[in-house]
Design a protein around this motif. Structure first.
Motif, PDB file in Angstrom:
ATOM      1  N   ASP B 239       0.739  -3.156   4.566  1.00 20.76           N
ATOM      2  CA  ASP B 239       2.192  -2.976   4.525  1.00 20.76           C
ATOM      3  C   ASP B 239       2.606  -1.706   5.258  1.00 20.76           C
ATOM      4  OD1 ASP B 239       2.866  -5.272   3.114  1.00 20.76           O
ATOM      5  OD2 ASP B 239       2.531  -4.317   1.171  1.00 20.76           O
ATOM      6  N   MET B 241       1.170  -0.327   7.853  1.00 20.34           N
ATOM      7  CA  MET B 241       1.095  -0.604   9.290  1.00 20.34           C
ATOM      8  C   MET B 241       2.338  -1.359   9.770  1.00 20.34           C
ATOM      9  SD  MET B 241      -0.914  -0.112  11.751  1.00 20.34           S
ATOM     10  CE  MET B 241      -2.710  -0.153  11.695  1.00 20.34           C
ATOM     11  N   HIS B 242       2.904  -2.121   8.838  1.00 25.59           N
ATOM     12  CA  HIS B 242       4.004  -3.048   9.144  1.00 25.59           C
ATOM     13  C   HIS B 242       5.364  -2.330   9.204  1.00 25.59           C
ATOM     14  CE1 HIS B 242       4.388  -7.552   9.031  1.00 25.59           C
ATOM     15  NE2 HIS B 242       5.662  -7.253   8.947  1.00 25.59           N
ATOM     16  N   GLY B 243       5.401  -1.056   9.574  1.00 29.63           N
ATOM     17  CA  GLY B 243       6.702  -0.377   9.668  1.00 29.63           C
ATOM     18  C   GLY B 243       6.682   1.076   9.228  1.00 29.63           C
TER      19      GLY B 243
END
Lengths: 344, 344
Positions: B239, B241-243
Motif C-alpha cells: 500500500d 508503494m501505491h502512493g
C-alpha cells in the motif's frame, strides 16, 4: 491551472454520467444478488479505490443491513490460499481494471462460487471482462497521477449499488447531486483555496471524523501524503479517544471533518477536549460551535446524511490540490509515484 | 522497573495458560462452526484487541480459507442498523468484556442468527455472558493502562482458534512458544533497550511490514502513540508503494518489521528504494541485507511463518516500554487516556 484541478471541476458531469449509464447493470446486479440469497459482500481494492470501498461498506451496512469484508490481496497472491467466497458477492474496484492483485482475487472468487462485480473506468480492462458484471465509471481519461474524477465517480456508483441492494432503499435522489456539487464548487472554491494556503506550512496532521465521512478522511490523508508530501493519519473520533489521544499536546495539528449529523454532539465534545489540551483544530464543518473553537475553519454548506460524503469529498479534493499548488508542487506528477502501480 | 515492563516479562506464562485453559472450548467452537456450515466470520473490537483481530483475519484466511470482515460498531450503535449476520460467526474481542459498543454488536449478531464467541480477560463480564462461547485470556489483572499481557494472550487464542477452524491445520506446535518467548526475552531485552533509547528523539514515523506481521505494525504504532506520544502510521509495503511513498525524502524516519519470509525479496527491494530516497531506515529483521542498509537495526532471532508475529510482538512491546522510560514517561499511566474507555 493544473490538470488535476481542471479534472476536479469536471466532477459534477462525471457523476451525471455514472448515474445514467449504470442504471440497468445495477438493477441486474441487485436482482441476481437477491435471487441467489447472498448474505455477505467482500471488496478488494487499493488506495483511492479502497477508500471508496470504505464508503460502500458503511452505506450498505447502514441502509442495506448487509455485512461487508475487505479482502487482503496477499492472502491470495502470496499465501496462495483459496478463500471460500461462496455466499459472497465480490466487489472489485480498480480505476484501471489492470491491477494484478485485484484480478487474482477476482479469479479466486469466481473459482469458489462467488458472484463477481467489477467497478472500473475501462470496460475493456481485464478486470471488467473477468467479472460477471461491470459498473462503468465513465470518468474519461485521468491525466494527473493522483486520482481525481474517479473517487467521486466511485462514491456515486457505490451509492447506487448500496441502494439497489437494500431491502428498503434510502430516500436520497441522487440525480439532484450534480447541481448540488456544481453549486458547491462555485460557492466554496475560493474559500477552500484560502483555507489550504493558510495551512500549507503545517506538517504531521491528525485527521478526525466519524461515520459516513470516514472514507473522506482516509482519502484526505492519502492525498495529503501523495500530493502534498505531508504525513497524516485518519482516525474515527471514537478510536482516537480510545488511546491515541495521548499524543495531543500544545500545538498538535488536528483536522476535523464534522458534518452536522448523528455525531454532532460527539464532534463538539471532541473539539472541546482538543481545545482544552491545546491542540490547533482546523475544521471543515457546518456546526457553529466547532467553527468557534477552531483555530481556522472552512464553513461547509449544510448537507445531511448520504449527501455529506460527496460534498466533503469535493471539499478535501480541492483543498489538497490548492495546498499542493501553494507549496509549489505540481500535483499532476507527484515524486516517487506512478499512475498505475502493478502490485501483488 | 515499571509495572508495564514487569507485566510484559510475564507473557510466556500467560501464553501457557491460554493454551491449557481453552483447549476444550476451542474444540467445541470449531465443531459448532462446522456443523452449522458457516462461511463467514465477523470480528468486533477496538484498539489493541482490534489489532489482534487483524492477526486473526490474516491467519484464518491464509490457513483456514475463511473470509473475515471487521464490524464497524457505529453501524449498530449510532445508525441503528440490524446487520444480517446469519451465515456468520461473530468474534467479539475485548480485554474487559465491558465495552458498550462491542456488547451492542454482539446482541445484534445474536438477534440475526449468528454464532457468537467472546474473547475476554473476565469470564464474569457482560460480553462473556452474552455470547454462546467464551475464550478466556487468563492474563491476570493488567495494572498498567496500555494493554500488556493481553495482546500476546489474544494472539495465542486467535492462533488456536484459526487452527481449529481450519480444514487442514497448520503444523506449528504452539506449546513450544512459551520457552521460545522466554529465550527471546533473555537474549534480546538488553539489545532492544539500547535500540529504543537510540531512537527516542525521533518523531513522526512511517512503519512498514507485510503479511502476518501487519497486526504487529499496527500495535507498534498504537503503542508509540499512547505510550511514547509519537505520531506514526503503519502501512503494508505494498500500500505504501501505491502512493504514500511520495512523502519520503532525505531523513524521513521509517521503521520496517522485516522477518525473513515470503516477503524477503519485497522487504529488500523496499529498503533499497527507501535508502536511495534518503530515508533513515530502522529495522527489526533477521535479513542481513536489510541490516546492512539500515541506519540502525535490531537483529531478530530467526523465526518463520506463524511464529514470527509472536516474537515481533514481544520485541515491539519491549521497544515501546523502554522508549517511554528513556523519554521520562511513566508508561503505566499515559496522559489523557483511561484504562477502560466506554464508547459507542
Amino acid at each position: 491551472m493544473s490538470v488535476m484541478l481542471n479534472e476536479f471541476l469536471d466532477v459534477p458531469n462525471v457523476v451525471r454520467e455514472v448515474i445514467t449509464r449504470n442504471k440497468k447493470v445495477i438493477a441486474e446486479i441487485a436482482e441476481e444478488f437477491k435471487r441467489r440469497g447472498i448474505t455477505n459482500i467482500t471488496t478488494v481494492a487499493r488506495g483511492t479505490s479502497d477508500n471508496a470501498a470504505t464508503y460502500f461498506k458503511y452505506i450498505v451496512e447502514a441502509i442495506g443491513h448487509i455485512i461487508v469484508s475487505k479482502f487482503t490481496p496477499s492472502i491470495t497472491t502470496v499465501y496462495g490460499a483459496k478463500v471460500n467466497l461462496h455466499n459472497n458477492m465480490l466487489l472489485a474496484v480498480s480505476q484501471s481494471g489492470m491491477s494484478t492483485d485485484t484480478l487474482m482475487v477476482a479469479q479466486n472468487a469466481k473459482d469458489t462460487g462467488a458472484m463477481t462485480v467489477a467497478v472500473t473506468n475501462d470496460p475493456n480492462s481485464p478486470l471488467a471482462k473477468l467479472c460477471d458484471y461491470h459498473v462503468y465509471l465513465a470518468a474519461g481519461q485521468e491525466q494527473s497521477v493522483g486520482a481525481t474524477k474517479t473517487f467521486l465517480a466511485q462514491l456515486s456508483s457505490m451509492y447506487l449499488l448500496s441502494n439497489a441492494l437494500s431491502p428498503s432503499p434510502a430516500k436520497m435522489n441522487i440525480a439532484q447531486l450534480p447541481p448540488i456539487l456544481e453549486n458547491f464548487i462555485q460557492e466554496s472554491k475560493k474559500g477552500i483555496q484560502d483555507f489550504a494556503e493558510s495551512l500549507k506550512d503545517i506538517n504531521n496532521f491528525i485527521i478526525l471524523t466519524r461515520g459516513l465521512t470516514q472514507a473522506v478522511a482516509s482519502e484526505l490523508s492519502l492525498k495529503m501524503m501523495t500530493t502534498c508530501y505531508k504525513l497524516s493519519r485518519p482516525f474515527s473520533t471514537c478510536d482516537f479517544m480510545h488511546g491515541p489521544i495521548s499524543i495531543v499536546e500544545e500545538g498538535t495539528p488536528v483536522i476535523i471533518l464534522a458534518p452536522d449529523s448523528e455525531f454532532t454532539e460527539e464532534f463538539v465534545a471532541m473539539t472541546t477536549r482538543l481545545s482544552l489540551l491545546g491542540a490547533n483544530v482546523y475544521s471543515f464543518t457546518d456546526i457553529q460551535e466547532i467553527q468557534n473553537m477552531s483555530k481556522k475553519s472552512f464553513k461547509m454548506l449544510p448537507c445531511r446524511g448520504t449527501n455529506s460524503p460527496f460534498l466533503y469529498s469535493m471539499a478535501i479534493e480541492l483543498f489538497v490540490v490548492y495546498m499542493a499548488q501553494s507549496l509549489g508542487i505540481n500535483p499532476d506528477t507527484p515524486r516517487n509515484a506512478k499512475k498505475i502501480t502493478i502490485t501483488k
